[in-house]
Design an enzyme around this catalytic site. Structure first.
Site, PDB file in Angstrom:
ATOM      1  N   SER A 153      13.542  17.137   5.936  1.00  8.87           N
ATOM      2  CA  SER A 153      13.641  15.902   5.155  1.00  8.87           C
ATOM      3  C   SER A 153      14.589  16.097   3.969  1.00  8.87           C
ATOM      4  CB  SER A 153      12.240  15.464   4.717  1.00  8.87           C
ATOM      5  OG  SER A 153      12.259  14.145   4.228  1.00  8.87           O
ATOM      6  N   ASP A 231      10.894   8.319  13.959  1.00  5.13           N
ATOM      7  CA  ASP A 231      11.246   8.497  12.547  1.00  5.13           C
ATOM      8  C   ASP A 231      12.376   7.520  12.199  1.00  5.13           C
ATOM      9  OD1 ASP A 231      11.912   9.400  10.022  1.00  5.13           O
ATOM     10  OD2 ASP A 231      12.386  11.447  10.643  1.00  5.13           O
ATOM     11  N   HIS A 263       8.025  11.308  11.297  1.00 10.92           N
ATOM     12  CA  HIS A 263       8.695  12.188  10.340  1.00 10.92           C
ATOM     13  C   HIS A 263       7.809  13.377   9.959  1.00 10.92           C
ATOM     14  CE1 HIS A 263      11.841  12.973   7.450  1.00 10.92           C
ATOM     15  NE2 HIS A 263      10.986  12.986   6.456  1.00 10.92           N
TER      16      HIS A 263
END
Length: 288
Positions: A153, A231, A263
Site C-alpha cells: 500500500s 481492490d 486490499h
C-alpha cells in the site's frame, strides 16, 4: 476551546479525523508489540530487524528492506500486524529483513515518511562498506549483492520512490510492490490533505507513470507488482506494470494478481490459501 465541544473538520475513515481545535485522532488503533519497542541509539533510525532461525555459518542472506503501509497515517513497523507478517517473510524467504519505521501524517511534517525511509535505507547502506555498520546482524548476514525493497500500500509507494531516488552504495536487486498505493486516477482526499503543497493526483510520487522517461530510470533489475482483484487500487498497479514494461527500462517486471481478494487481505489472515500463495510468489521472486 473545550475539547468536549470540538467539531470534526476533516474525516478520513478508517484512518484519522481532524478537529477544529487542532486535535488529530486516529480512528483505527495500532496494536504495538512491547518487546519490539527497545531503546535505540539516537543516531540509529527506528527499525525492527528479523533473522531466520536457520543461518549457515558465515553465510550471507538476501536482505529485504520492508516499508509498512497504512495510508501514510496509521500502522507501524512495531505493530503486531506487521511483526507476524515480517516473521513469516524472513522465515520463508531465508532473508534478513529490516522493517522501517517512519513518522506518520498528518501529525508530522509533510512528506516526512519519504525523508525517514530514505534516512533508514542510508543507515542500512552504511553496513555495505566492509561490514562496518552499527548493527551486528546486518554486518554478519546481509548480502549487499541481493538487496530487495518491499512494501504494501503506502509502503509500496514509498518503496518505489526510494528506488527512483537512488543514491545508495548498493544496487537494488528487486522492488516488490504489494497492492501499491498510486492513487485511483482522481483527486485523492487523503493525499491532498496530508500533502497540500504537492500537485495532487499528478504528483510523480503519487502517480509515477505520469513521466515514463523518469520511470524508465528505475534503479533496480527486477520488479514484482502484486494486486488484489477486489481492490480499488488494482488498476493503478496494473497500469504501473504495463507502463514500466513498455518503457526503455532494461529490467524485468512481473505481475501477480490474487482474484477475489481485497486490499492487503494477507496481513489479516496469514494462513489462508491466497495469503500463502502470495507469500510463495514473493519468496520465489526473491530466490530468483
Amino acid at each position: 476551546m473545550n475539547p468536549e465541544t470540538a467539531q470534526v473538520t476533516h474525516d478520513f475513515p478508517p484512518f484519522f479525523r481532524v478537529y477544529d481545535n487542532g486535535q488529530i485522532a486516529n480512528t483505527k488503533n495500532t496494536i504495538l508489540c512491547p518487546h519490539l519497542l527497545t531503546p535505540k541509539p539516537a543516531s540509529n533510525p527506528e527499525t525492527s530487524i528479523y533473522l531466520p532461525k536457520t543461518t549457515a555459518a558465515g553465510g550471507k542472506l538476501p536482505l529485504i528492506i520492508y516499508i509498512h503501509g497504512g495510508a501514510f497515517s496509521i500502522q507501524s513497523a512495531f505493530s503486531s500486524l506487521y511483526h507476524y507478517y515480517i516473521n513469516e517473510l524472513a522465515s520463508e524467504s531465508g532473508s534478513i529483513v529490516v522493517s522501517i519505521e517512519y513518522r506518520l501524517a498528518p501529525e508530522h511534517p509533510i512528506l516526512a515518511f519519504y525523508y525517514d525511509s530514505y534516512a533508514a535505507i542510508k543507515w542500512v547502506d552504511s553496513h555495505s562498506r566492509a561490514g562496518q555498520g552499527p548493527d551486528q546482524w546486518i554486518n554478519e548476514y546481509a548480502d549487499f549483492e541481493r538487496v530487495y525493497v518491499a512494501g504494501d500500500s503506502a509502503g509500496a509507494n514509498i518503496s518505489h520512490n526510494m528506488v527512483i531516488r537512488g543514491g545508495f552504495g548498493f544496487k537494488f536487486s528487486g522492488l516488490i510492490l504489494i497492492h501499491p498505493f498510486f492513487g485511483i486516477g482522481n483527486p485523492d482526499k487523503v493525499w491532498d490533505f496530508i500533502c497540500p503543497d504537492t500537485i495532487g493526483s499528478h504528483d510523480l510520487r503519487l502517480n509515477p507513470t505520469a513521466d515514463l522517461d523518469r520511470l524508465s530510470k528505475l534503479g533496480c533489475e527486477r520488479v514484482l507488482v502484486c494486486v488484489a482483484g477486489n481492490d480499488n487500487l488494482r488498476e493503478r498497479g496494473w497500469n504501473y506494470y504495463q507502463k514500466l514494461k513498455n518503457t526503455d527500462w532494461k529490467g524485468v517486471v512481473e505481475f501477480f494478481e490474487t482474484h477475489g481478494e481485497v486490499h492487503v487481505f494477507h496481513l489479516f489472515d496469514l494462513e489462508c490459501e491466497n495469503s500463502t500463495s502470495l507469500l510463495k510468489r514473493i519468496v520465489n521472486f526473491i530466490r530468483g
